[in-house]
Design an enzyme around this catalytic site. Structure first.
Site, PDB file in Angstrom:
ATOM      1  N   ARG A  62       0.843  -1.201   0.000  1.00  0.00           N
ATOM      2  CA  ARG A  62       0.000   0.000   0.000  1.00  0.00           C
ATOM      3  C   ARG A  62       0.879   1.252   0.000  1.00  0.00           C
ATOM      4  NH1 ARG A  62      -2.705   1.114   4.449  1.00  0.00           N
ATOM      5  NH2 ARG A  62      -1.773  -0.460   5.809  1.00  0.00           N
ATOM      6  N   TYR A 122       7.194   8.089  17.129  1.00  0.00           N
ATOM      7  CA  TYR A 122       7.415   8.059  15.675  1.00  0.00           C
ATOM      8  C   TYR A 122       8.674   8.858  15.318  1.00  0.00           C
ATOM      9  CZ  TYR A 122       6.308   8.490  10.660  1.00  0.00           C
ATOM     10  OH  TYR A 122       6.352   8.441   9.281  1.00  0.00           O
TER      11      TYR A 122
HETATM   12  P1  NAP Z   1       0.679   3.095   4.708  1.00  0.00           P
HETATM   13  O1  NAP Z   1      -0.079   3.654   3.575  1.00  0.00           O
HETATM   14  O2  NAP Z   1       0.042   3.003   6.044  1.00  0.00           O
HETATM   15  O3  NAP Z   1       1.257   1.650   4.271  1.00  0.00           O
HETATM   16  C1  NAP Z   1       2.036   0.933   5.199  1.00  0.00           C
HETATM   17  C2  NAP Z   1       2.560  -0.333   4.570  1.00  0.00           C
HETATM   18  O4  NAP Z   1       3.424  -0.968   5.531  1.00  0.00           O
HETATM   19  C3  NAP Z   1       1.480  -1.346   4.234  1.00  0.00           C
HETATM   20  O5  NAP Z   1       1.893  -2.077   3.095  1.00  0.00           O
HETATM   21  C4  NAP Z   1       1.456  -2.241   5.471  1.00  0.00           C
HETATM   22  O6  NAP Z   1       0.970  -3.559   5.202  1.00  0.00           O
HETATM   23  C5  NAP Z   1       2.926  -2.282   5.829  1.00  0.00           C
HETATM   24  N1  NAP Z   1       3.191  -2.593   7.228  1.00  0.00           N
HETATM   25  C6  NAP Z   1       2.669  -1.997   8.327  1.00  0.00           C
HETATM   26  N2  NAP Z   1       3.155  -2.576   9.443  1.00  0.00           N
HETATM   27  C7  NAP Z   1       4.003  -3.558   9.025  1.00  0.00           C
HETATM   28  C8  NAP Z   1       4.793  -4.522   9.699  1.00  0.00           C
HETATM   29  N3  NAP Z   1       4.817  -4.601  11.048  1.00  0.00           N
HETATM   30  N4  NAP Z   1       5.507  -5.393   8.957  1.00  0.00           N
HETATM   31  C9  NAP Z   1       5.483  -5.351   7.610  1.00  0.00           C
HETATM   32  N5  NAP Z   1       4.751  -4.456   6.912  1.00  0.00           N
HETATM   33  C10 NAP Z   1       4.020  -3.572   7.624  1.00  0.00           C
HETATM   34  O7  NAP Z   1       2.027   3.959   4.964  1.00  0.00           O
HETATM   35  P2  NAP Z   1       2.818   4.944   3.983  1.00  0.00           P
HETATM   36  O8  NAP Z   1       2.292   6.315   4.191  1.00  0.00           O
HETATM   37  O9  NAP Z   1       2.913   4.380   2.618  1.00  0.00           O
HETATM   38  O10 NAP Z   1       4.258   4.918   4.680  1.00  0.00           O
HETATM   39  C11 NAP Z   1       5.327   4.106   4.201  1.00  0.00           C
HETATM   40  C12 NAP Z   1       6.599   4.563   4.888  1.00  0.00           C
HETATM   41  O11 NAP Z   1       6.834   5.936   4.606  1.00  0.00           O
HETATM   42  C13 NAP Z   1       6.544   4.454   6.416  1.00  0.00           C
HETATM   43  O12 NAP Z   1       7.795   4.058   6.920  1.00  0.00           O
HETATM   44  C14 NAP Z   1       6.230   5.880   6.847  1.00  0.00           C
HETATM   45  O13 NAP Z   1       6.667   6.142   8.150  1.00  0.00           O
HETATM   46  C15 NAP Z   1       7.000   6.659   5.814  1.00  0.00           C
HETATM   47  N6  NAP Z   1       6.547   8.030   5.627  1.00  0.00           N
HETATM   48  C16 NAP Z   1       5.272   8.314   5.220  1.00  0.00           C
HETATM   49  C17 NAP Z   1       4.890   9.647   5.044  1.00  0.00           C
HETATM   50  C18 NAP Z   1       3.513  10.033   4.593  1.00  0.00           C
HETATM   51  O14 NAP Z   1       3.224  11.252   4.585  1.00  0.00           O
HETATM   52  N7  NAP Z   1       2.642   9.129   4.200  1.00  0.00           N
HETATM   53  C19 NAP Z   1       5.808  10.673   5.287  1.00  0.00           C
HETATM   54  C20 NAP Z   1       7.096  10.352   5.695  1.00  0.00           C
HETATM   55  C21 NAP Z   1       7.456   9.023   5.853  1.00  0.00           C
HETATM   56  P3  NAP Z   1      -0.588  -3.970   5.522  1.00  0.00           P
HETATM   57  O15 NAP Z   1      -1.398  -3.328   4.457  1.00  0.00           O
HETATM   58  O16 NAP Z   1      -0.608  -5.431   5.460  1.00  0.00           O
HETATM   59  O17 NAP Z   1      -0.893  -3.393   6.870  1.00  0.00           O
END
Ligand code: NAP
Length: 253
Positions: free
Chosen positions: A10, A156
């Site tokens: 995702r 976080y």
């Molecule tokens: P997201 O949409 O919530 O997607 C999270 C993904 O990580 C999903 O595929 C989920 O799988 C998987 N996941 C969650 N917990 C896990 C675990 N314990 N083991 C393995 N997989 C796990 O998050 P996102 O926004 O794409 O974020 C991705 C990364 O970017 C994260 O590290 C986040 O901190 C970082 N980030 C995001 C933002 C932002 O604005 N969105 C900004 C800065 C950094 P399931 O679907 O199976 O739960």
């Protein structure tokens, strides 16, 4: 060439998986619980003419990490790229004067300890595997929270600041093996993670000018930076921080 993307089912991870497939990579798509999302992205990879393997594994659990790597190597025999992307926000945003240890342990386990030991294991396997077309690479997705204090999600921020040092440590250690390590710091990116705080970030981006480029980031913005690494466009850089944040990190006066 073979890539493993944690949390590839995702959001940002999904964007990275699809861009890597377009760049010619076969991809291991790791997920935690949502198998349907993982199957969908795997089908999209296959529609692009590449191979995909989905592997359920919780990156905070040692046995899961080992199984994830074992299944990846059993299917593809090697890893040319590890993207440590999986991460979570705290379930509840709580003031640091009140936030509890349970949330700290969960967030640090998934966002910092899991990646640290996954990278350790993957690096050992990469060192041992036969030479490929290019040297293996590691990309760590951290956040602008690595250096930005949000007092209602301290756990976080601590986890992402820690990833900055994880990047430096493994970059320093793995250079002799020709394995470069990069940290990508996304800013505000439209995914499920930020879905609950859309109004807050709309206000910050469009009314308060929190970042010079006044739009939401997209998973594809982050994916492009990963593809630059994956296609060997930064061969003489390691331990490098790549901000993908619309200029959020700039200080202005
Ligand atoms: P997201 O949409 O919530 O997607 C999270 C993904 O990580 C999903 O595929 C989920 O799988 C998987 N996941 C969650 N917990 C896990 C675990 N314990 N083991 C393995 N997989 C796990 O998050 P996102 O926004 O794409 O974020 C991705 C990364 O970017 C994260 O590290 C986040 O901190 C970082 N980030 C995001 C933002 C932002 O604005 N969105 C900004 C800065 C950094 P399931 O679907 O199976 O739960």
């Amino acid at each position: 060439m073979i890539a493993l993307v944690t949390g590839g089912s995702r959001g940002i991870g999904r964007g990275i998986v699809l861009s890597l497939a377009r760049a010619g990579y076969d991809v291991v798509v790791n997920y935690a619980g949502n198998v349907d999302a993982a199957k969908e992205v795997a089908a999209e990879v296959e529609a692009l003419g590449r191979r995909a393997l989905i592997v359920q594994a919780d990156v905070s659990v040692a046995a899961d990490r080992e199984r994830l790597l074992a299944e990846s190597y059993a299917a593809f025999g090697r890893l040319d790229l590890l993207v440590s992307n999986a991460g979570v926000a705290p379930t509840v945003r709580a003031d640091i004067l009140e936030a509890d240890e349970e949330s700290f342990d969960r967030v640090l386990g998934i966002n910092l300890k899991g990646p640290y030991f996954l990278i350790q294991s993957a690096a050992n396997r990469m060192i041992a595997q036969p030479e490929g077309e290019t040297r293996p690479k590691i990309v760590i997705i951290s956040s602008n929270s690595a250096y930005t204090a949000s007092v209602n999600r301290g756990d976080y921020c601590v986890s992402k600041a820690g990833l900055g040092m994880v990047t430096q440590l493994f970059a320093a250690r793995l250079a002799e093996h020709g394995i470069n390590v990069y940290e990508i710091r996304p800013g505000i990116i439209a995914t499920d993670m930020t879905g609950a705080v859309t109004a807050k970030y709309d206000d910050l981006i469009f009314n308060r000018g929190i970042q010079p480029i006044r739009r939401w980031g997209r998973p594809d913005d982050v994916a492009r930076a990963v593809v630059a690494v994956a296609t060997d466009l930064l061969p003489h850089s390691t331990g490098e921080v790549i901000n993908v944040d619309g200029g959020f990190h700039l200080k202005t006066l």
